[in-house]
Enzyme design. Structure first.
Site, PDB file in Angstrom:
ATOM      1  N   HIS A 160      49.147  70.885   9.732  1.00 18.35           N
ATOM      2  CA  HIS A 160      49.493  72.022  10.588  1.00 18.35           C
ATOM      3  C   HIS A 160      49.007  71.844  12.020  1.00 18.35           C
ATOM      4  O   HIS A 160      49.288  72.682  12.879  1.00 18.35           O
ATOM      5  CB  HIS A 160      48.887  73.296   9.976  1.00 18.35           C
ATOM      6  CG  HIS A 160      49.402  74.561  10.565  1.00 18.35           C
ATOM      7  ND1 HIS A 160      48.599  75.435  11.274  1.00 18.35           N
ATOM      8  CD2 HIS A 160      50.641  75.121  10.562  1.00 18.35           C
ATOM      9  CE1 HIS A 160      49.316  76.474  11.670  1.00 18.35           C
ATOM     10  NE2 HIS A 160      50.550  76.308  11.257  1.00 18.35           N
ATOM     11  N   ASP A 189      32.457  87.121  24.469  1.00 12.33           N
ATOM     12  CA  ASP A 189      31.474  87.388  25.530  1.00 12.33           C
ATOM     13  C   ASP A 189      31.813  86.746  26.869  1.00 12.33           C
ATOM     14  O   ASP A 189      30.924  86.539  27.698  1.00 12.33           O
ATOM     15  CB  ASP A 189      30.079  86.912  25.095  1.00 12.33           C
ATOM     16  CG  ASP A 189      29.553  87.687  23.904  1.00 12.33           C
ATOM     17  OD1 ASP A 189      30.106  88.765  23.611  1.00 12.33           O
ATOM     18  OD2 ASP A 189      28.600  87.213  23.265  1.00 12.33           O
ATOM     19  N   HIS A 214      52.053  83.451  18.090  1.00  8.97           N
ATOM     20  CA  HIS A 214      51.828  82.191  17.384  1.00  8.97           C
ATOM     21  C   HIS A 214      50.526  81.533  17.810  1.00  8.97           C
ATOM     22  O   HIS A 214      50.110  80.514  17.245  1.00  8.97           O
ATOM     23  CB  HIS A 214      53.006  81.240  17.635  1.00  8.97           C
ATOM     24  CG  HIS A 214      53.019  80.043  16.751  1.00  8.97           C
ATOM     25  ND1 HIS A 214      52.695  78.775  17.198  1.00  8.97           N
ATOM     26  CD2 HIS A 214      53.310  79.908  15.430  1.00  8.97           C
ATOM     27  CE1 HIS A 214      52.801  77.911  16.201  1.00  8.97           C
ATOM     28  NE2 HIS A 214      53.172  78.568  15.113  1.00  8.97           N
ATOM     29  N   LYS A 229      46.491  80.810  18.366  1.00  8.23           N
ATOM     30  CA  LYS A 229      45.296  80.887  17.527  1.00  8.23           C
ATOM     31  C   LYS A 229      44.094  80.682  18.450  1.00  8.23           C
ATOM     32  O   LYS A 229      43.667  79.554  18.713  1.00  8.23           O
ATOM     33  CB  LYS A 229      45.308  79.821  16.429  1.00  8.23           C
ATOM     34  CG  LYS A 229      46.522  79.915  15.478  1.00  8.23           C
ATOM     35  CD  LYS A 229      47.629  79.013  15.894  1.00  8.23           C
ATOM     36  CE  LYS A 229      48.753  78.890  14.885  1.00  8.23           C
ATOM     37  NZ  LYS A 229      49.411  80.095  14.465  1.00  8.23           N
ATOM     38  N   LYS A 234      48.442  70.694  15.927  1.00 11.73           N
ATOM     39  CA  LYS A 234      49.359  70.503  17.053  1.00 11.73           C
ATOM     40  C   LYS A 234      48.563  69.862  18.198  1.00 11.73           C
ATOM     41  O   LYS A 234      47.935  70.549  19.007  1.00 11.73           O
ATOM     42  CB  LYS A 234      49.949  71.837  17.534  1.00 11.73           C
ATOM     43  CG  LYS A 234      50.761  72.591  16.459  1.00 11.73           C
ATOM     44  CD  LYS A 234      49.933  73.636  15.769  1.00 11.73           C
ATOM     45  CE  LYS A 234      50.730  74.622  14.952  1.00 11.73           C
ATOM     46  NZ  LYS A 234      51.602  74.094  13.930  1.00 11.73           N
ATOM     47  N   ASP A 265      46.610  57.953  26.195  1.00 10.05           N
ATOM     48  CA  ASP A 265      45.659  56.896  26.564  1.00 10.05           C
ATOM     49  C   ASP A 265      44.240  57.169  26.061  1.00 10.05           C
ATOM     50  O   ASP A 265      43.273  56.658  26.630  1.00 10.05           O
ATOM     51  CB  ASP A 265      45.618  56.700  28.088  1.00 10.05           C
ATOM     52  CG  ASP A 265      46.922  56.156  28.636  1.00 10.05           C
ATOM     53  OD1 ASP A 265      47.730  55.646  27.835  1.00 10.05           O
ATOM     54  OD2 ASP A 265      47.139  56.251  29.856  1.00 10.05           O
TER      55      ASP A 265
END
Length: 685
Positions: A305, A536, A529, A531, A307, A312
């Site tokens: 899952h 603080d 979508h 996450k 991404k 380099d």
């Protein structure tokens, strides 16, 4: 600092062990070393710096390691070697010199014999006869024990002269026994592998939470659409289409390595086979693997899952954005519903509430009617890291790539090379930096296990970091996430602990927008979508992991995230008091709040103090409640478009109260006999 759960062996030690296993059995022809990275020129220089002699075996382990010219254990020669920019030390005894010389004499004799094999004939032709015959002699040293100081000095000069002569003769310098003697390999003089190629040493540093393109681009993806446009609106033809970008870089000599999640086709229609086939046809420099093999691995329920993209091994992108349908970020018009084909080509125009993606091998064919059905906007976020953090993102990819190469027979040939991680010691040599970056303390986190990365003990450092940050927060926690699920709902637990007072401290909201489509007023949810966690105004976590068991437990879906702890502070305000906020965390929180609350249309909205009563009650909660109420009224006033349009003028931003009781009384279990009903319940948690 969080404690590691048992067993205590860190993931980075496990990675080092895994890489060591690969290197022991490695055919170096299968290594991806790049062009011109392996330094084979002459120039080794050896010097014996010190001779260690001990009066007894016990002295070897004393802290003082007292040396004596009397007595009689074998001397140890401390040898400094130099080759170009590389300097290293080895320790050898007289016996090692004698063994080396004996083996080289055997090799010299062997090279004189005209064996009837092609490889031996070629090797004999490449060896200069004069060089082979002029092998340096090793002066006899008598015993290993050196008594008087003058004996030590003389023998030291003899061995140093012998070794330097040997290293200046190609035929003997490159022989495997000599390379073992001076402790080098084919990998030793690759600059980016660090000090004499000690590339695995950096793996052995423990990290908190239990974790660890000019040359190459690494892309692991759950879902990748080769034809997706990375710049919009589309005004330069196909120049900024993903497949065209990768082909262009491959033609320039950049090596492209792509790892695709091999889906269970019955459950998920992302057509990774089409993506692989499309990319492989572009250029020989593009290599694509798919993982896992479901039958041989028995992995049917879990997915890759993560991404990430690494360039380099110096620039790493980590977040929630797939290189696939309906890409959206904070820097685009998050609320756009209109089907402008310059922005949303073919299957980029989607709304999976109405219809899921189909026929992905036909990317430019519409699959919903853009004249009657509004597009569902996406809200997503990603981060970019440089230096050592980018090295760690690359190491995660390399570990997965090499593991897949070992496990799947079709990838075991030399056309799919093993990849090597560059060293942390050269991570500061940044040739390109994404603009507007902020200096901060950064660490890469992940969910990984035996099936996903080939490690013996699973890692759940994302989970550990979330718990750590939330537990230690002092003022506020802001979370953007697709799914928050578990056996017991958050609201139910809060009610048990606090009664109805929980609503004074926690808000759960969604995003919604509206537009005119073919002269008709339409509204639609904005699919969150992203996450992300901000705590603080000084700590941020961004990644691919949802707050559910699939993402957090480590043994299920593979995930990657980054935790950013600010080292630079700026003056801000917290609960009405002067506060030193982190430069990065504050910047991203302000950007999110301004977009969500509509500061661009109403500059009077002050989002600087996130926990003051004025902000929380009169801005955040009031805006969410008012927007939700307006959308409810608009839904009831479809027969009066003018009045509905007037109501919508009062909407600020995109935030709406989340309907906490929506479908609360419904049975959401899949129908008996459906394919979803055949799947274990843990898949949905």
């Amino acid at each position: 600092m969080l404690r590691h759960s048992e067993p205590t062996t860190s993931t980075l030690h496990l990675v080092a062990t895994d890489m060591s296993d690969i290197m022991e059995t490695l055919d170096t022809r299968e290594l991806d070393l790049g062009d011109g990275d392996y330094d084979t020129v002459d120039g080794h220089v050896a010097g014996i710096l010190e001779v260690e002699r001990f009066t007894s075996a016990q002295d070897r382990f004393n802290i003082t390691t007292q040396r004596s010219v009397n007595k009689s254990l074998p001397a140890v020669f401390k040898i400094e070697l130099k080759h170009g920019e590389f300097t290293w030390m080895v320790k050898r005894k007289e016996k090692h010199f004698m063994d080396l010389h004996r083996e080289l004499r055997t090799y010299k004799t062997f090279m004189r014999i005209p064996l009837p094999t092609r490889s031996h004939t070629i090797k004999r032709k490449t060896v200069r006869r004069t060089e082979a015959s002029q092998m340096p002699s090793l002066p006899r040293g008598g015993r290993e024990e050196l008594g008087r100081e003058e004996q030590v000095s003389s023998r030291r000069r003899q061995l140093e002269d012998y070794l330097n002569k040997l290293l200046n003769m190609t035929v003997y310098r490159n022989y495997h026994a000599t390379m073992e003697f001076i402790d080098v390999s084919q990998l030793s003089f690759i600059h980016d592998l660090g000090l004499k190629g000690l590339h695995s040493a950096a793996f052995l540093t423990d990290h908190r939470f239990g974790s660890f393109a000019r040359e190459e681009v690494n892309i692991p993806a759950k879902w990748l659409s080769p034809e997706i446009f990375l710049k919009r609106p589309v005004v330069e033809g196909n120049r900024w289409r993903l497949d065209c970008i990768l082909k262009r870089k491959a033609q320039q000599g950049v090596r492209i390595f792509v790892m695709l999640y091999k889906e269970v086709e019955l459950a998920l229609g992302i057509n990774s086979e089409y993506s692989k086939r499309s990319l492989l046809h572009l250029h020989p420099n593009i290599k694509v693997m798919r993982h896992p093999d479901h039958v041989s691995s028995s992995i049917y329920l879990w997915a890759h899952h993560e991404k990430i993209i690494v360039i380099d091994q110096s620039v790493g992108f980590v977040g929630g954005i797939d290189l696939a349908g309906s890409v959206q970020s904070l820097n685009t018009d998050v609320g756009q519903l209109v089907g402008n084909t310059r922005f949303w080509h073919g299957k980029d125009y989607c709304n999976f509430v109405y219809k899921d993606w189909i026929q992905l091998e036909k990317p430019f064919d519409d699959f919903i009617d853009r004249h009657t059905t509004p597009r569902m906007p996406w809200h997503d976020i990603s981060s970019v890291v440089h230096g050592k953090a980018a090295r760690d993102v690359a190491r995660h990819f390399i570990q997965r790539w090499n593991f897949t190469k070992k496990m799947k027979p079709k990838y075991r040939g030399p056309s799919y090379p093993f990849l090597l991680p560059k060293s942390h010691s050269t991570a500061g040599e940044i040739h390109y930096q994404v603009p507007d970056c902020t200096q901060a303390k950064v660490q890469i986190l992940r969910s990984a296990s035996d099936w996903s990365a080939g490690i013996k003990y699973h890692e759940e450092s994302i989970h550990n970091a979330y718990v750590h940050v939330i537990t230690n927060s002092q003022h506020f926690v802001y979370i953007e996430v697709t799914m928050i699920r578990g056996d017991c709902s958050i609201i139910s637990q809060l009610k048990r602990e606090m009664g109805d007072l929980w609503i004074n401290y926690i808000s759960i909201t969604g995003l919604r927008t509206h537009a005119s489509l073919e002269g008709k007023l339409v509204t639609e949810l904005i699919y969150v979508h992203s996450k992300m966690l901000i705590a603080d105004d000084n700590t941020v976590i961004i990644g691919s992991a949802n707050i559910n068991d699939r993402s957090m437990l480590g043994k299920r879906d593979s995930e990657v995230a980054v935790i950013v702890e600010d080292s630079e502070t700026v003056a801000s305000v917290m609960d009405g008091q002067v506060y030193q906020a982190g430069a990065y965390a504050l910047k991203i929180r302000l950007e999110c709040f301004r977009m969500i609350l509509g500061v661009n249309t109403d500059p009077s909205i002050d989002v600087s103090d996130p926990i003051s009563d004025h902000f929380y009650k009169e801005i955040w909660m009031a805006t969410a409640a008012r927007n939700a109420t307006i959308y409810q009224r608009v839904g009831l006033e479809k027969e009066d478009p003018a009045k509905a349009q007037e109501e919508l003028l009062r909407v600020r931003g995109f935030v709406v109260q989340f309907p906490l009781q929506f479908l609360a009384e419904e049975n959401l279990l899949p129908p008996i006999g459906s394919k979803e009903a055949m799947v274990p319940m843990e898949v949905w948690t």
